[in-house]
Design a protein around this motif. Structure first.
Motif, PDB file in Angstrom:
ATOM      1  N   VAL A 268       0.775  -1.277   0.026  1.00 56.95           N
ATOM      2  CA  VAL A 268       0.246  -0.283  -0.076  1.00 56.95           C
ATOM      3  C   VAL A 268       0.476   1.275   0.323  1.00 56.95           C
ATOM      4  O   VAL A 268       1.655   1.810   0.964  1.00 56.95           O
TER       5      VAL A 268
ATOM      6  N   ILE B 171      -7.061  -5.577   0.583  1.00 59.28           N
ATOM      7  CA  ILE B 171      -7.637  -4.291   1.495  1.00 59.28           C
ATOM      8  C   ILE B 171      -8.659  -4.712   2.522  1.00 59.28           C
ATOM      9  O   ILE B 171      -9.234  -4.736   2.938  1.00 59.28           O
TER      10      ILE B 171
ATOM     11  N   THR C 275       1.762  -2.858   4.172  1.00 62.19           N
ATOM     12  CA  THR C 275       0.840  -1.607   4.978  1.00 62.19           C
ATOM     13  C   THR C 275       1.765  -0.812   5.808  1.00 62.19           C
ATOM     14  O   THR C 275       2.113  -0.595   6.589  1.00 62.19           O
TER      15      THR C 275
ATOM     16  N   ASP D  19      -8.169   4.698   6.175  1.00 63.04           N
ATOM     17  CA  ASP D  19      -7.535   6.279   5.689  1.00 63.04           C
ATOM     18  C   ASP D  19      -8.040   6.843   6.801  1.00 63.04           C
ATOM     19  O   ASP D  19      -6.365   7.385   7.565  1.00 63.04           O
TER      20      ASP D  19
ATOM     21  N   ARG E  47     -11.718   0.898   1.361  1.00 65.49           N
ATOM     22  CA  ARG E  47     -10.125   1.739   1.942  1.00 65.49           C
ATOM     23  C   ARG E  47     -11.128   3.986   2.567  1.00 65.49           C
ATOM     24  O   ARG E  47      -9.708   3.758   2.943  1.00 65.49           O
TER      25      ARG E  47
ATOM     26  N   GLU F 270      -3.312   9.686  -2.158  1.00 69.29           N
ATOM     27  CA  GLU F 270      -3.972   8.830  -1.740  1.00 69.29           C
ATOM     28  C   GLU F 270      -2.548   7.261  -1.810  1.00 69.29           C
ATOM     29  O   GLU F 270      -2.247   6.794  -2.391  1.00 69.29           O
ATOM     30  N   HIS F 271      -3.326   6.670  -1.113  1.00 68.66           N
ATOM     31  CA  HIS F 271      -3.099   5.529  -1.286  1.00 68.66           C
ATOM     32  C   HIS F 271      -3.416   4.596  -2.043  1.00 68.66           C
ATOM     33  O   HIS F 271      -4.191   4.660  -3.157  1.00 68.66           O
ATOM     34  N   ARG F 272      -2.643   3.700  -2.944  1.00 66.14           N
ATOM     35  CA  ARG F 272      -2.952   3.038  -4.033  1.00 66.14           C
ATOM     36  C   ARG F 272      -1.886   1.791  -4.107  1.00 66.14           C
ATOM     37  O   ARG F 272      -1.125   1.219  -3.140  1.00 66.14           O
TER      38      ARG F 272
END
Length: 484
Positions: A12, A403, A57, A360, A356, A18-20
């Motif tokens: 991650v 995720i 992560t 976050d 998601r 942003e997380h991708r």
């Protein structure tokens, strides 16, 4: 410092705000920082870890914890609640527990908490209690990143007869407590190579005067540290503040100048517009406009039949939502999952409060509250706080969307390794920084001592069985003959 390279099936990684999800990716750590996240790394590495079927992560940021007492909530706080207090445990069981725990029990709880946090993915914790120095020392030894506060208040609540809430006030004591809390903040500066530091924590909105709240905010700004408080956590709290000030708890905090970008409000369940209250207004807009955040702790309320209504409404209002544990288990895995499920239940929508959103809340949202762009993400320049999750175990397999698997199915057994500030604190399932031998036995003895002292701590002299009856009656033995 050695350069560590980790190759994994999924990473991650943070990109473009942003997380991708990076498949077949590499993370490189130099000292306490991430220096590379991507594919095709050609630089040096002193240690290379081929993590295989693993998800990497960011570490979780737990924004609400009480490490010195929470482990003893277990088998004490469930299945009980007084109707006259709208089923909160704050008025009776919490006060009894605080009165009955001894110092040896506190030490055991703190050590147990270190292990529990590491094993369930917390790399940064915000602790509120009354023994900040001891907690800070334990976090430093365990290798955790921690924000530690000694709580203070202008008064306290109690029930004189088991039917109503009363208050005892000591405004000078509240200001003296604030002075002690400031000294702790100053003492902890630079502790653990900067991993451990202090912040300010007036206890509850209904136990703090406007003067104490205003001064707390002023000193938070002056010291440049976060600020937290329990607010809108009980119906009686809302009613008492309404009776005393004609305002909701959120309006009261706003009027005292408490709300701001460094403030995090613990819980915030009972706001204007909920089905529990017939109160017009817009508490959520007030929080959002101030830049303050909330720390949602789903399980501690869910076990009493209470849920926030609803988390997407908070987000739509512009509120920054973070997550904490508050009670036992002190597991961010559980906090994430209960928040996800209950968010859907409250909103009656499967596509509400999705995976998601929870990732976050547990990472970048909390980092925003702390003013730390170097936490809650895997990107060059970020602190190397990493979690390595096995994907080949029964809970996580099969994997299409890692995720979703993490949010809805992961267990503590799936968390293989934990890195904080570039250092391994757990590796291949073994915690390296906490002596876990005998911890559960010591916690059992601490619980037994605490339960035996309940009558002495209760104003009405009730036993533990009267306050929190056991699930089953004892088996009655009438025949002592031995079997042939």
């Amino acid at each position: 410092m050695a350069i560590l390279r980790i190759d994994a099936r999924y990473v991650v990684a943070y990109q473009d705000g942003e997380h991708r999800l990076l498949e077949n990716g590499t993370v490189v750590v130099d000292g306490d920082r991430v220096v590379f996240a991507g594919r095709g790394y050609q630089g040096p590495a002193d240690e290379r870890v081929d993590a295989g079927e693993t998800l990497v992560t960011p570490g979780f940021i737990n924004t609400h914890a009480h490490l010195e007492t929470a482990p003893l909530d277990k088998s004490f706080q469930e299945d009980v609640g007084a109707r006259q207090f709208f089923y909160t445990g704050l008025v009776e069981t919490l006060l009894l527990q605080e009165a009955s725990i001894d110092e040896e029990g506190v030490e055991t709880c703190i050590e147990f908490s270190m292990s529990e946090l590491i094993r369930t993915g917390t790399t940064t914790v915000m602790h509120q209690g009354v023994r900040g120095r001891r907690v800070a020392e334990a976090c430093e030894r365990a290798g955790l990143r921690a924000y530690v506060a000694d709580g203070y208040k202008s008064g306290r609540w109690y029930t004189p007869d088991g039917n109503r809430v009363a208050y005892e006030w000591d405004e000078d004591g509240g200001l003296a407590g604030l002075e002690r809390a400031v000294r702790l903040v100053e003492e902890l500066r630079g502790r653990g190579s900067g991993r451990v530091q202090g912040f300010l924590s007036p206890w509850q909105a209904n136990t703090c005067t406007p003067e104490l709240l205003k001064e707390s905010r002023r000193l938070s700004d002056e010291l440049d540290v976060p600020l937290t408080i329990h607010a809108a956590q009980a119906v009686f709290e809302v009613m008492d503040i309404m009776a005393a000030h004609g305002m909701t708890p959120i309006e009261y905090l706003e009027s005292a100048g408490f709300l701001g970008p460094r403030a995090v409000l613990g819980h915030v369940i009972f706001t204007t517009g909920t089905s529990w209250l017939n109160l017009p207004g817009d508490d959520l807009r007030r929080i959002a406009d101030s830049g303050a955040s909330i720390s949602y702790n789903a399980w501690t309320f869910a076990r009493r039949g209470i849920v926030a209504e609803s988390l997407p409404r908070y987000r739509e209002a512009g509120v920054n939502i973070t997550l904490g544990t508050d009670t036992t288990p002190q597991s961010m895995i559980e906090s994430i999952r209960w928040s996800a499920i209950l968010g859907k239940v409250a909103d009656r929508r499967a596509d509400s409060w999705v995976a998601r959103d929870l990732l976050d809340a547990a990472t970048v949202n909390a980092a925003r509250l702390l003013g730390r762009e170097d936490l809650g993400r895997i990107a060059p320049g970020a602190k190397a706080d990493l979690l390595l999750w096995r994907l080949d175990g029964p809970a996580m397999s099969p994997v299409r969307d890692p995720i979703r698997n993490l949010v809805y199915y992961a267990t503590r057994e799936d968390l293989a390794s934990v890195i904080v500030d570039g250092q391994w604190v757990m590796r291949d399932g073994a915690v390296l920084t906490v002596d876990e031998e005998g911890l559960t036995e010591r916690l059992q003895r601490a619980g037994e001592r605490s339960w035996a002292r309940v009558p002495a701590g209760d104003r009405l002299g009730r036993t533990l069985e009267e306050v929190a009856p056991a699930s089953l009656r004892p088996f009655r033995t009438t025949d002592t003959k031995e079997f042939p």
